[in-house]
Design an enzyme around this catalytic site. Sequence first.
Site, PDB file in Angstrom:
ATOM      1  N   CYS A  33       0.834  -1.199   0.000  1.00 54.40           N
ATOM      2  CA  CYS A  33       0.000   0.000   0.000  1.00 54.40           C
ATOM      3  C   CYS A  33       0.874   1.257   0.000  1.00 54.40           C
ATOM      4  O   CYS A  33       0.574   2.237  -0.688  1.00 54.40           O
ATOM      5  CB  CYS A  33      -0.916   0.007   1.221  1.00 54.40           C
ATOM      6  N   ASP A 452      39.454  12.884  -3.732  1.00 52.87           N
ATOM      7  CA  ASP A 452      40.009  14.227  -3.630  1.00 52.87           C
ATOM      8  C   ASP A 452      41.100  14.173  -2.556  1.00 52.87           C
ATOM      9  O   ASP A 452      41.162  13.232  -1.768  1.00 52.87           O
ATOM     10  CB  ASP A 452      38.896  15.203  -3.239  1.00 52.87           C
ATOM     11  N   ASP A 664      35.087  16.443  -0.322  1.00 55.00           N
ATOM     12  CA  ASP A 664      34.605  17.136   0.870  1.00 55.00           C
ATOM     13  C   ASP A 664      33.239  17.759   0.670  1.00 55.00           C
ATOM     14  O   ASP A 664      32.684  18.341   1.596  1.00 55.00           O
ATOM     15  CB  ASP A 664      35.607  18.207   1.327  1.00 55.00           C
ATOM     16  N   ASP A 668      33.477  20.213  -4.677  1.00 47.56           N
ATOM     17  CA  ASP A 668      33.544  19.021  -5.516  1.00 47.56           C
ATOM     18  C   ASP A 668      32.190  18.654  -6.111  1.00 47.56           C
ATOM     19  O   ASP A 668      32.014  17.550  -6.611  1.00 47.56           O
ATOM     20  CB  ASP A 668      34.067  17.828  -4.698  1.00 47.56           C
TER      21      ASP A 668
END
Length: 770
Positions: A33, A452, A664, A668
């Site tokens: 449901c 990174d 971070d 980025d």
Amino acid sequence: MRATTPSSPEPAPLPSPAARTELAITGMNCGNCIRHVTDAIQNVPGVTSAVVTLDPQHATVRWNTTPNVPALVQAIQQAGYEAQPMAETPSAHDHGEHRAPSWQLTLWLGVLGTAPLMAGEWIFGVAMERWFQWLSFALAILVQVFAGAQFYRGAWRQLRVGSSNMDTLVVLGSTTAFTYSAWALFAGWPGHLYFMEAAAIITLISVGHWIEARVSAQASSALRALLRLAPTLARRRDAQGHERDVPVAELAMNDAVVLKPGDRVPTDGEVLEGESAVDEAMLTGESAPVDKTSPAPLYAGTVNLNGRLVMRVTATGEATALAHIIAAVQRAQSSRANIQRLGDRVSSVFVPVVTLVAIGTALWWGLAPEQARQVSAWLAPYLWPVHPPESALAAAVIGAAAVFIVACPCAMGLATPAAIMAGANAAARRGILIRDGVALEKAGTVTAVLFDKTGTLTVGKPTVAATNYFGEPSADDSTRLAIALTRDSRHPLSQAVAHLGALPASATETTHPAVELTEWREMRGAGVEGKVRMPDDECRVARLGSLRWLEECGVALSPASAFAAEWSAQGATILGLSLDGALIGLFALKDTVKPAAPKVVAQLQRQGLKTFLVTGDNPLTAASIAKQTGIPADNVFAEVRPDQKAAFVKRLQQQGERVAFVGDGINDAPALEQADLGIAVARASDIAREAADIILLKSEIEAVPESLGLARATLRTIKQNLFWAFFYNAAAVPLAALGFLSPVLCAAAMGLSDLVVIGNALRLRWWKND
């Protein structure tokens, strides 16, 4: 050098309350449901997300346009359910007046009506006695009317909108057996009656729903624990220093709140006075207490352990980190993975197909009973003995009822949602936030991990290890100039230079006034620049940034070669300071590699994943960091600006890799978006970043292998559940049609299939990263 936005304890705000709609839903009674209602809501134009819960029956809908509540209600009604808007409350999750139907009451009603029927038939052997048949009729009516009411209501709601669901199959099966038995009783038919089977179908499936509800509640225990974290009262201090307990909802920005040892932090803020250790385990998954002094951030739901603190409120309501985490966990629990589409497509046509199979079964047993019996007798030695009803009509009715019951597609609908819910909760307990089921699915197929450097593999707090000045102006003046250029930048490298601080006061300060800059600006991924007025009143352009950028600006770098080579080989980042086209200073900044970084890289490599490093630093520094962490030298991309990182991700994807980018989450975003899976290493205050698929609240990369491993385990569980659901239906329907499964066994088997799916998903709660 890359530009960043400042890190702050205040998370980015969610959409305004006007972009959210709260609805009370009626008519839902199982996981399927929830899926139907969610699908209906998400098909309304302008809806960005929908979180639907069964207990309470409630939906939270977020919009990217002006909310269209009438269209929302209409869509839910067309799906066979009822909805009505709710007024905003301090807690959007507490709506006890709209709770899910209690399967416990239905279960007890069914047991009280069914147990005597089973005892009479199986223990006392009075099934053929006329008095017991009339008693069976009365008890079966009670079960049908009271215990079966939820099933009949659900089937009727679906019928009104021209649809069908699991309730439809249950009602068809139980009603078929009851109707035949009632007709036979009143007609004086001498054969066996099936009142017990009709009642047992409803009772056993109610048992399945009851167990499913309890087990599902365990699967969402992490979310319920989060909902209980925030206290209802806070000790507010006014301007005169008086303290008074007030509801948390009354707190406003910049209010002062007093925290005694043992108090839970009521909302996000920062320390104004005092020192203490704070337990943030439930919020971030980090078990070690965190020392807090002014102006350290505090987060709602965390616990002040051993000192008195006074905090300033910096965020309230849905702007707190805890609210963001709750929203993220809810969103993940109610989301769907792409792999679920197969189950959805099958489920959408399943009821009509099963109805045709049941009709075919009835016609076969009713019109060609001897042939049906011969086929069953031929298969019995390979399976188990079977005893179909003597009457062809009874065999037809019971065979059709068995097909209706055993084919309920509940397990198929639960296969993916149950695993996603369990996986998302297991991740949340570890301080890992997963955006949705698609993110879990993508994480399970990753082949390469691209890191990174700054703030990800390294601590992200560089310090100036060495300086080198040459030419004019003097070293002191060059330092002042560098500090002036960097004091307004929030980038970690700029902050390291700015923290060199002012020179000691001296009598020469009158001849070396403070540096005044004009036209200051920050160049993303490069450095900072501005115009400075020299003692001769001439304005000159000053720059501080990466050597590559300075060279692009026409600065001669020949004086930097020896210094840069020496410190780059040690893993330092080299920044240059220039006036116009002349290089006047060099700064070597060293950032410590995170202690866990080599272990994390090794773990990923043992899992068969390729590891890469991308950084804006020079090749020597990048090579040094890669060597320290164990990343192969051939997998290092250096001197890459933030806007170019996405291109490197795309290059790997074109080579056939499924890329996870770990960054971070500040500068980025393009790479996080381009990657197949974006993983942000972020503080709790930063969890609102939407670019990432997975957010690590510990701000440590130890959770990267754990998150990927958990995602693979979740994807594996989804596939196992789907296999079981398809296998169960593929095997059970023919067996029921051939008479090898009675309606009672079919009801038990259907409930068991649901439990297998949910139980398999619950194993994720105890998953360990080996």
